[in-house]
Design a protein around this motif. Structure first.
Motif, short mmCIF file in Angstrom:
data_model
loop_
_atom_site.label_atom_id
_atom_site.label_comp_id
_atom_site.label_asym_id
_atom_site.label_seq_id
_atom_site.Cartn_x
_atom_site.Cartn_y
_atom_site.Cartn_z
N TYR A 132 6.53 9.62 13.12
CA TYR A 132 6.45 8.55 12.12
C TYR A 132 7.83 7.96 11.84
O TYR A 132 7.98 6.75 11.65
N GLN A 160 1.38 6.41 16.10
CA GLN A 160 2.67 7.12 16.09
C GLN A 160 2.80 8.17 17.19
O GLN A 160 3.91 8.56 17.54
N GLY A 165 0.82 -1.21 0.00
CA GLY A 165 0.00 0.00 0.00
C GLY A 165 0.85 1.25 0.00
O GLY A 165 1.56 1.53 0.98
N VAL A 166 0.82 1.98 -1.11
CA VAL A 166 1.57 3.25 -1.18
C VAL A 166 0.61 4.39 -1.52
O VAL A 166 0.79 5.12 -2.48
N GLY A 167 -0.44 4.51 -0.68
CA GLY A 167 -1.35 5.64 -0.79
C GLY A 167 -0.85 6.79 0.08
O GLY A 167 0.37 6.99 0.21
N ASP A 177 -11.60 6.48 12.91
CA ASP A 177 -10.51 6.83 12.01
C ASP A 177 -9.55 7.83 12.64
O ASP A 177 -8.33 7.67 12.57
N PHE A 212 -1.22 15.74 8.75
CA PHE A 212 -0.73 14.84 9.81
C PHE A 212 0.72 14.47 9.58
O PHE A 212 1.49 14.27 10.51
N GLY A 221 0.38 1.04 14.25
CA GLY A 221 0.89 2.40 14.01
C GLY A 221 0.18 3.51 14.75
O GLY A 221 -0.46 4.36 14.12
N ILE A 240 -0.51 7.40 3.34
CA ILE A 240 0.48 7.18 4.39
C ILE A 240 1.58 6.21 3.96
O ILE A 240 2.71 6.30 4.45
N PHE A 262 -12.66 7.30 0.84
CA PHE A 262 -11.88 6.87 2.00
C PHE A 262 -12.77 6.90 3.25
O PHE A 262 -12.80 5.94 4.03
N GLU A 312 -0.62 -0.31 9.97
CA GLU A 312 -1.25 0.97 10.32
C GLU A 312 -2.48 0.72 11.19
O GLU A 312 -3.12 -0.33 11.11
N VAL A 359 0.99 -9.20 -3.21
CA VAL A 359 1.39 -9.45 -1.82
C VAL A 359 2.06 -10.83 -1.73
O VAL A 359 3.07 -10.99 -1.03
N1 LIG Z 1 -1.24 6.67 11.72
C1 LIG Z 1 -1.79 7.68 11.08
O1 LIG Z 1 -1.63 8.84 11.45
C2 LIG Z 1 -2.59 7.41 9.84
C3 LIG Z 1 -2.86 8.46 8.95
C4 LIG Z 1 -3.56 8.16 7.77
C5 LIG Z 1 -3.99 6.88 7.51
N2 LIG Z 1 -3.73 5.89 8.43
C6 LIG Z 1 -4.19 4.51 8.18
O2 LIG Z 1 -3.45 4.01 7.08
C7 LIG Z 1 -4.28 3.17 6.28
C8 LIG Z 1 -4.20 3.69 4.83
O3 LIG Z 1 -4.70 4.99 4.78
P1 LIG Z 1 -4.39 5.95 3.52
O4 LIG Z 1 -5.01 7.24 3.84
O5 LIG Z 1 -2.96 5.87 3.15
O6 LIG Z 1 -5.27 5.20 2.39
P2 LIG Z 1 -5.13 5.34 0.83
O7 LIG Z 1 -6.46 4.91 0.29
O8 LIG Z 1 -4.57 6.66 0.44
O9 LIG Z 1 -4.01 4.25 0.43
C9 LIG Z 1 -4.23 2.86 0.50
C10 LIG Z 1 -3.40 2.20 -0.60
O10 LIG Z 1 -3.48 0.78 -0.45
C11 LIG Z 1 -3.69 0.19 -1.74
N3 LIG Z 1 -4.35 -1.10 -1.52
C12 LIG Z 1 -5.59 -1.31 -1.01
N4 LIG Z 1 -5.82 -2.63 -0.88
C13 LIG Z 1 -4.70 -3.25 -1.30
C14 LIG Z 1 -4.32 -4.63 -1.38
N5 LIG Z 1 -5.14 -5.60 -0.99
N6 LIG Z 1 -3.08 -4.92 -1.85
C15 LIG Z 1 -2.25 -3.95 -2.23
N7 LIG Z 1 -2.55 -2.63 -2.17
C16 LIG Z 1 -3.76 -2.29 -1.73
C17 LIG Z 1 -4.52 1.20 -2.49
O11 LIG Z 1 -4.41 1.03 -3.90
C18 LIG Z 1 -3.90 2.52 -2.01
O12 LIG Z 1 -2.81 2.94 -2.81
C19 LIG Z 1 -5.68 3.21 6.89
O13 LIG Z 1 -5.88 2.05 7.64
C20 LIG Z 1 -5.66 4.43 7.79
O14 LIG Z 1 -6.48 4.28 8.94
C21 LIG Z 1 -3.04 6.13 9.55
#
Ligand SMILES: NC(=O)c1ccc[n+]([C@@H]2O[C@H](COP(=O)([O-])OP(=O)(O)OC[C@H]3O[C@@H](n4cnc5c(N)ncnc54)[C@H](O)[C@@H]3O)[C@@H](O)[C@H]2O)c1
Length: 344
Positions: A292, A129, A10-12, A178, A284, A127, A14, A168, A100, A63
């Protein structure tokens, strides 16, 4: 030089930040004779290839391929609904997992994951953080040393500048699960106490799509601790002044504010007060940059056997239980008791 190979799923929003932080760890680790190598995957293949190329990391198409490549640790940064399945996959591969927050969309979905981790003797860091943020660490020290006297009020605030995409939000579990789950975690960690009751209210004055997705854009929970101390936990998606995360602790002898510095997203209503003078945080990622980085360094230290798990799945599920209660109170309009069933 010894390699430590991390796989990232997952490279969205976070995940990209974690990818950068993992790569940057080498500034510290190379002088110790260690080299962190990053392999990553995402269902959004083109984007993931671009991220990998930019960081000198290796892209893998799934994966399964990532896990089969031989990793020392797995980092999960996909949407919350996928966490249970991916945690299990990492545990099955016999490697430490960083996932996360939260463990799952709700506590009912998370409990079988805890059982599985325990049954397979898995090691999973979640996570939260803020446990690595210098301000929260100092507040915890001062609180636990009794420097503030007895505590009469705690006020936790988490304000985003603007909402994340509605898609989201629709799969996030709700604002308390969340966003405020970080405050519930930090309140338990900082005080060493349990929250035993939550009474929540919320509002929707921003984009109607948030209400249509079943969420609120702003909410506040009145929390009661097991010693009777009261506090509030508030969150919004619409804080134009900046990304604002603070905790105010007021005691019989002194008060302390986490997140009160020149970057605080606040202005004084009093004449001639220039504080805070700096540019407020906007995201954040900016607000918790140091935290982080430190949590990812801690994950590598844990992989190397140099430290204990700083945030166990049991800790995270305890915070989620408070978040679930807050969501229930929001929906029903009545206070909800919180009973923790998993030992600290
Ligand atoms: N700790 C923090 O401060 C914090 C902040 C933001 C988000 N988060 C958590 O991080 C997680 C992700 O959030 P985000 O905002 O980055 O989401 P996002 O939607 O921006 O990114 C998620 C990524 O995962 C990929 N993905 C989804 N399912 C997949 C799979 N089965 N295999 C491979 N890739 C897959 C998607 O294509 C996407 O690129 C959530 O659980 C959120 O609660 C934590």
């Amino acid at each position: 030089m010894k390699d430590v190979i991390l796989g990232l799923v997952g490279v969205g929003r976070i995940g990209v930040m974690h990818a950068n932080n993992i790569t940057a760890l080498n500034d510290v680790l190379n002088p110790q004779g260690l080299n962190v190598r990053l392999r990553l995957t995402d269902v959004a293949e083109d984007h993931a290839r671009t991220v990998a190329t930019g960081l000198g990391a290796e892209f893998l198409p799934s994966v399964a391929a990532l896990l089969a490549s031989g990793l020392d640790g797995l980092v999960i940064a996909t949407g919350t609904g996928t966490h249970p399945e991916l945690i299990r996959a990492g545990v099955d591969a016999g490697i430490p997992v960083f996932c996360e927050k939260p463990v799952a969309l709700n506590v009912a979905d998370a409990l079988p994951v805890l059982d599985y981790i325990r049954y397979r003797h898995g090691v999973v860091q979640i996570g939260h953080q803020r446990r690595f943020d210098a301000g929260y660490q100092e507040a915890r020290r001062a609180y636990q040393a009794g420097e503030l006297g007895w505590i009469h009020s705690l006020r936790a605030v988490t304000c985003d500048m603007a909402p994340p995409p509605v898609e989201f939000l629709a799969s996030s579990g709700g604002l308390f699960r969340d966003c405020s789950v970080h405050d519930f975690d930090i309140l338990r960690w900082l005080t060493g106490r349990e929250i035993v009751e939550v009474y929540a209210r919320g509002s929707n004055n921003g984009d109607p799509a948030i209400g249509a997705a079943g969420d609120v854009d702003t909410a506040l929970a009145l929390v009661t601790f097991d010693d009777g101390t009261v506090g509030t936990v508030s969150a919004t998606r619409y804080n134009g002044a900046g990304h604002d995360v603070r905790l105010e602790i007021q005691g019989s002898r002194g008060s302390l504010m986490v997140g009160l510095d020149d970057k605080s997203a606040l202005a004084s209503a009093e004449a001639g007060i220039p504080f805070p003078a700096g540019e407020p945080h906007r995201t954040f990622a900016e607000r918790f940059d140091q935290a982080y980085r430190s949590e990812m360094a801690a994950f590598v230290e844990m992989i190397l056997g140099r430290r204990d798990n700083p945030c166990t799945p049991e800790d995270a599920v305890a915070a989620s239980r408070v978040a679930d209660a807050a969501q229930e109170s929001l929906a029903t309009g009545v206070p909800v008791r919180v009973v923790q069933t998993v030992a600290r």
